[in-house]
Write a protein that holds these residues in place. Structure first.
Motif, short mmCIF file in Angstrom:
data_model
loop_
_atom_site.label_atom_id
_atom_site.label_comp_id
_atom_site.label_asym_id
_atom_site.label_seq_id
_atom_site.Cartn_x
_atom_site.Cartn_y
_atom_site.Cartn_z
N ALA A 171 -54.63 8.59 -59.22
CA ALA A 171 -55.48 8.16 -60.33
C ALA A 171 -55.97 9.36 -61.14
O ALA A 171 -55.94 9.36 -62.37
N LEU A 172 -56.40 10.43 -60.43
CA LEU A 172 -56.85 11.65 -61.10
C LEU A 172 -55.73 12.26 -61.93
O LEU A 172 -55.92 12.67 -63.08
N SER A 173 -54.54 12.31 -61.34
CA SER A 173 -53.40 12.93 -62.01
C SER A 173 -53.01 12.13 -63.26
O SER A 173 -52.68 12.72 -64.29
N LEU A 174 -53.08 10.79 -63.17
CA LEU A 174 -52.70 9.95 -64.31
C LEU A 174 -53.71 10.06 -65.45
O LEU A 174 -53.34 9.96 -66.62
N ALA A 175 -55.00 10.31 -65.10
CA ALA A 175 -56.01 10.42 -66.14
C ALA A 175 -55.74 11.64 -67.02
O ALA A 175 -56.09 11.63 -68.20
N LEU A 226 -64.86 5.29 -64.84
CA LEU A 226 -64.10 4.59 -63.80
C LEU A 226 -63.73 5.55 -62.68
O LEU A 226 -63.91 5.25 -61.49
N LEU A 227 -63.23 6.74 -63.06
CA LEU A 227 -62.79 7.72 -62.06
C LEU A 227 -63.96 8.16 -61.19
O LEU A 227 -63.80 8.36 -59.99
N LYS A 228 -65.14 8.29 -61.81
CA LYS A 228 -66.32 8.74 -61.06
C LYS A 228 -66.62 7.81 -59.90
O LYS A 228 -67.14 8.22 -58.88
N TRP A 229 -66.32 6.53 -60.09
CA TRP A 229 -66.56 5.56 -59.02
C TRP A 229 -65.33 5.40 -58.13
O TRP A 229 -65.44 5.29 -56.92
N LEU A 230 -64.17 5.35 -58.77
CA LEU A 230 -62.94 4.98 -58.06
C LEU A 230 -62.53 6.03 -57.04
O LEU A 230 -62.18 5.70 -55.90
N VAL A 231 -62.57 7.32 -57.44
CA VAL A 231 -62.05 8.37 -56.56
C VAL A 231 -62.89 8.51 -55.28
O VAL A 231 -62.34 8.48 -54.17
N PRO A 232 -64.25 8.62 -55.39
CA PRO A 232 -65.02 8.68 -54.14
C PRO A 232 -64.85 7.42 -53.30
O PRO A 232 -64.75 7.50 -52.07
N LEU A 233 -64.75 6.26 -53.97
CA LEU A 233 -64.59 5.00 -53.24
C LEU A 233 -63.29 5.00 -52.45
O LEU A 233 -63.26 4.61 -51.27
N ALA A 234 -62.20 5.46 -53.10
CA ALA A 234 -60.90 5.48 -52.42
C ALA A 234 -60.94 6.41 -51.22
O ALA A 234 -60.39 6.10 -50.16
#
Lengths: 92, 247
Positions: free
Chosen positions: B159-163, B120-128
């Motif tokens: 999101a990164l920090s929460l992961a 999820l992070l791999k998609w979410l972070v660049p998208l954000a």
């Protein structure tokens, strides 16, 4: 009455209701969740007022980041409350 | 929120007093609200607002979105001070101890997190970050701008920090530059304007467009960094108090 006015009335009434619920919530966590929902409703109201700039800002900062900040602060507060409870148990 | 927690603890001892205080506070707030409402009703309607004036002068602002024009050209002094206030907040919450590492973003691969979360992070972070860039760029001619873009980029960091795998080090030079860049660039542009045109925040018409874009890019970086700093620091403090309890 046109449909738009009905939507507006429902929106404004629900914002007032949510604000009252947020203020009168007994638990901090409930209050935070209600506050975030309030932010999302206010976002819709900004859209209805054609203020898209403010709507985006409200959704991103008002509902999103403020909610995250409040939740982290709540975590800290509940830790403190737990620590206090434990230490008061030690005394008695 | 802090007050309500204190109230709950006090309630067990002095129930009567706090209830009286509540009613008193309620009465004062109601009276103030009624007074404000009456004041609003009594005051005459404002003469035609500034909206027309802003719309008329949109041509010389360098951007097509009236909101951005007001925020970063007609009333940019307001925005400058807002960024300064944000920086003061950041200074107040910055970690005090120094660090030897120079890396801003560190990854701890030993921490095991769900593969679904990684995906999820791999998609979410660049998208954000992409959405943040889009909001920043589109701010020149339609809704969007530095604050919205900064908040979305900060959301990627949250999101990164929460992961749990990533850590942000705010003692590094990179972090300090990111925190200060917005205000610095804004002040530099103001100073350059003061030298060239004589008025500090009055952009020359032919250069207004790109000057606003430069200021906005720097402001986006700083706003994102400051919002992320707030979240990460609060999270650290919460985690530390959890560890103390567990020990």
């Amino acid at each position: 009455m046109s449909a738009e006015i009905i939507i507006d009335i429902i929106l404004s009434l629900s914002v007032l209701l949510l604000a009252c619920l947020t203020l009168s919530a007994r638990q901090v966590f409930t209050a935070i969740v209600l506050y975030v929902s309030l932010g999302l409703l206010v976002t819709i109201i900004w859209v209805r007022l054609n203020a898209w700039d403010v709507a985006i800002a409200e959704a991103a900062i008002g509902a999103g980041l403020t909610g995250a900040l409040l939740l982290v602060a709540w975590r800290r507060l509940s830790n403190e409350a737990a620590a206090k409870f434990e230490s008061s148990n030690d005394v008695y | 929120m802090f007050i309500s927690l204190e109230f709950q603890q006090q309630n067990t001892n002095e129930k009567e007093l706090s209830r009286v205080t509540c009613w008193l506070l309620g009465a004062i707030i109601t009276a103030l609200s009624i007074a404000l409402t009456i004041a609003l009703l009594v005051t005459d309607k404002a003469v035609p607002g500034l909206a027309d004036l802003a719309a008329k002068n949109l041509d010389i602002s360098g951007v097509e979105n009236p909101v951005t024009a007001v925020l970063l050209n007609f009333r940019s002094y307001d925005t400058l001070l807002e960024i300064a206030v944000l920086l003061i907040v950041a200074v107040a919450i910055l970690p005090t101890q120094s660090s030897t590492t120079t890396q801003f973003l560190s990854v701890d691969d030993k921490i095991i997190i769900s593969p679904v979360l990684v995906g999820l992070l791999k998609w979410l972070v660049p998208l954000a970050i992409l959405v943040g860039g889009y909001l920043l760029w589109t701010g020149a001619y339609s809704p969007g701008g530095a604050f919205q873009a900064g908040a979305v980029v900060a959301g990627a960091g949250v999101a990164l920090s929460l992961a749990g795998r990533h850590d942000f080090l705010w003692q590094t030079t990179k972090a300090r530059v990111a925190l200060n860049l917005g205000l610095l660039v804004f002040l530099l542009v103001a100073a350059a304007n003061a030298i060239v045109t004589g008025t500090s925040l009055q952009y020359p018409v032919e250069h207004a467009g790109w000057l606003i874009l430069v200021v906005e890019i720097a402001a986006t970086l700083s706003i994102a960094a400051i919002l992320l700093l707030l979240f990460v620091r609060l999270k650290k403090i919460a985690e530390r108090s959890e560890q103390e309890i567990n020990q």
